[in-house]
Design an enzyme around this catalytic site. Structure first.
Site, PDB file in Angstrom:
ATOM      1  N   CYS A   1      -0.386  -3.365   4.467  1.00 22.76           N
ATOM      2  CA  CYS A   1      -1.227  -3.234   3.275  1.00 22.76           C
ATOM      3  C   CYS A   1      -2.226  -2.098   3.400  1.00 22.76           C
ATOM      4  CB  CYS A   1      -1.961  -4.548   3.017  1.00 22.76           C
ATOM      5  SG  CYS A   1      -3.035  -4.470   1.567  1.00 22.76           S
TER       6      CYS A   1
ATOM      7  N   ARG B   1      -6.617  -2.947   2.123  1.00 21.53           N
ATOM      8  CA  ARG B   1      -7.337  -4.021   2.807  1.00 21.53           C
ATOM      9  C   ARG B   1      -8.853  -3.920   2.780  1.00 21.53           C
ATOM     10  NH1 ARG B   1      -4.204  -4.026   8.451  1.00 21.53           N
ATOM     11  NH2 ARG B   1      -3.124  -2.183   7.652  1.00 21.53           N
TER      12      ARG B   1
ATOM     13  N   TRP C   1      -4.391  -5.762  -6.769  1.00 18.35           N
ATOM     14  CA  TRP C   1      -4.021  -4.999  -7.959  1.00 18.35           C
ATOM     15  C   TRP C   1      -3.036  -3.930  -7.510  1.00 18.35           C
ATOM     16  CZ3 TRP C   1      -9.264  -5.431  -6.507  1.00 18.35           C
ATOM     17  CH2 TRP C   1      -9.754  -4.384  -5.736  1.00 18.35           C
TER      18      TRP C   1
ATOM     19  N   GLU D   1       3.558   2.035  -6.474  1.00 20.12           N
ATOM     20  CA  GLU D   1       4.448   0.866  -6.332  1.00 20.12           C
ATOM     21  C   GLU D   1       5.349   0.740  -7.557  1.00 20.12           C
ATOM     22  OE1 GLU D   1       0.891  -1.897  -5.321  1.00 20.12           O
ATOM     23  OE2 GLU D   1       2.679  -2.779  -4.378  1.00 20.12           O
TER      24      GLU D   1
HETATM   25  N1  ARG Z   1       5.287  -3.716  -4.249  1.00 17.54           N
HETATM   26  C1  ARG Z   1       5.315  -4.915  -5.016  1.00 17.54           C
HETATM   27  C2  ARG Z   1       5.704  -4.566  -6.440  1.00 17.54           C
HETATM   28  O1  ARG Z   1       5.860  -3.433  -6.748  1.00 17.54           O
HETATM   29  C3  ARG Z   1       3.980  -5.630  -5.012  1.00 17.54           C
HETATM   30  C4  ARG Z   1       3.450  -6.031  -3.665  1.00 17.54           C
HETATM   31  C5  ARG Z   1       1.976  -6.331  -3.640  1.00 17.54           C
HETATM   32  N2  ARG Z   1       1.207  -5.200  -4.080  1.00 17.54           N
HETATM   33  C6  ARG Z   1      -0.147  -5.169  -4.221  1.00 17.54           C
HETATM   34  N3  ARG Z   1      -0.693  -4.096  -4.683  1.00 17.54           N
HETATM   35  N4  ARG Z   1      -0.865  -6.196  -3.880  1.00 17.54           N
HETATM   36  O2  ARG Z   1       5.822  -5.416  -7.280  1.00 17.54           O
END
Ligand code: ARG
Length: 383
Positions: A65, A68, A237, A242
């Site tokens: 992560c 953090r 968030w 991602e």
């Molecule tokens: N990578 C995952 C997604 O795209 C989410 C994982 C958790 N990500 C976060 N920012 N807490 O759905």
């Protein structure tokens, strides 16, 4: 068998003392209490304060992560007493609303019952909100290709969606002990979504892309001082990459770079035109722009990397090492343009307590856990 858990219990009590959660007198008393509980029952019950700090430290210790920095602000909802699928689902919806907070997302974790009884709960979904995926007769996929298997499992459990789209939210599956798993539809007003548009390209909105606001991982167990909680959904968030450099961009996911590049008028027949890279940047611009316009909290990868460097410093000042997995921490685009790229991270402490743990998918027979999809917070590599 019990000795490992006893050792972890003692290790965790040591951590609580070091970090000022308990004082020396309380520590000695609690250690004796835990020891006699292990002797009598083979386990022990944790206090709410232990669970809360345990969850925060599991986040802090998650090597994958990048987000953090605010670990100590995690809100922990202690729902260990809930024992029916209905009550557990209600608590998940309550968590989702609290976390969504009208777009001003807050990190929250809900802890359900420990796996020390036959009645341990489990949430089957990898995340509370995910989009379905259906393989069509022509071999293409409608929706999220990463969810084709789980979508099929849901249909075998009797799920009949009213309509199928590229962004159909999956129902939630909850199982308690070995009882039959139950399906629940999330109330539409609890699922905040963001339609994706671009600040300069009018055609972008017509692609019909969208994504949900709250990433809430629901298939990892949290292990705290010798006690495992197999249902402990948590959210932070999104970091823009991602969604924009993985979920919507990966060839094996929504694979949107070719269509974006064509609309941009790029030459997609030659990889040296860098059409993928140029489309990727614009998709990221679009996602950041859209979340901002919708008032939904999101962090870009440059800010996230900066914040992570601050976190490393702070932890260092506290005399703690920060475990890290380079291949997860480095963002999936412009890696070397962020400071997290240019160093290495400590890789031990993987087995320490507290920690998050991957678990086998409940719909499959017992099998070794593949260390790919079930990982921790940003889940860059397999989201
Ligand atoms: N990578 C995952 C997604 O795209 C989410 C994982 C958790 N990500 C976060 N920012 N807490 O759905």
């Amino acid at each position: 068998m019990h000795t490992a858990r006893r050792t972890e219990a003692a290790e965790f009590q040591g951590l609580l003392l070091r970090e000022g959660i308990v004082d020396r007198a309380a520590h000695g008393h609690r250690l004796r209490e835990i020891n006699s509980s292990f002797a009598d029952t083979g386990g022990y019950q944790q206090t709410a304060a232990e669970v809360q700090h345990g969850c925060r430290v599991a986040w802090r210790a998650n090597p994958r992560c990048i987000g953090r920095l605010p670990w100590s602000t995690l809100r922990v909802l202690d729902r260990r007493h809930l024992s029916t699928p209905d009550a557990i689902f209600e608590a998940c919806v309550e968590h989702l609303r609290l976390a969504t907070n009208g777009g001003r997302l807050r990190p929250v974790m809900t802890v359900f019952g420990a796996d020390d009884s036959r009645r341990a709960p489990r949430i089957w979904n990898p995340q509370l909100i995910r989009y379905a995926g259906w393989r069509l007769p022509d071999g293409t996929v409608l929706g999220d290709p990463a969810q084709v298997e789980f979508t099929q499992v849901l249909q075998e459990l009797g799920w009949r969606p009213e309509r199928r789209s590229a962004f159909t939210v999956l129902p939630v599956v909850i199982q308690v002990g070995h009882a039959r798993s139950r399906l629940f539809e999330l109330p539409a007003d609890a699922v905040l979504e963001v339609p994706i548009s671009h600040p300069d390209f009018d055609w972008f909105a017509d692609l019909g892309l969208r994504w949900y606001a709250v990433p809430m991982v629901s298939n990892l167990a949290v292990e705290i001082g010798g006690v495992r909680y197999p249902a402990a959904p948590f959210n932070g968030w999104y970091m823009s990459t991602e969604i924009a450099a993985r979920n919507l961009a990966d060839v094996q996911r929504y694979n949107k770079l070719p269509v974006i590049a064509r609309w941009m008028g790029l030459n997609t027949r030659s990889s040296t035109s860098l059409w993928r890279d140029r489309a990727l940047v614009e998709l990221n611009v679009a996602v950041l722009h859209s979340f901002k316009a919708a008032g939904v909290r999101m962090v870009d990868h440059h800010s996230a990397a900066e914040q992570f460097m601050t976190h490393l410093d702070r932890e260092h000042t506290q005399g703690r090492e920060t475990p890290g997995d380079w291949s997860w921490l480095v963002p999936p685009m412009s890696g070397a343009s962020t400071p997290v790229f240019h160093r290495y991270y400590s890789t031990d402490a993987e087995a320490g307590t507290p920690r998050f743990e991957a678990q086998p998918d409940p719909w499959r027979a017992a099998q070794p856990v593949a260390d790919d999809g079930a990982g921790g917070c940003p889940m860059h590599r397999v989201a």
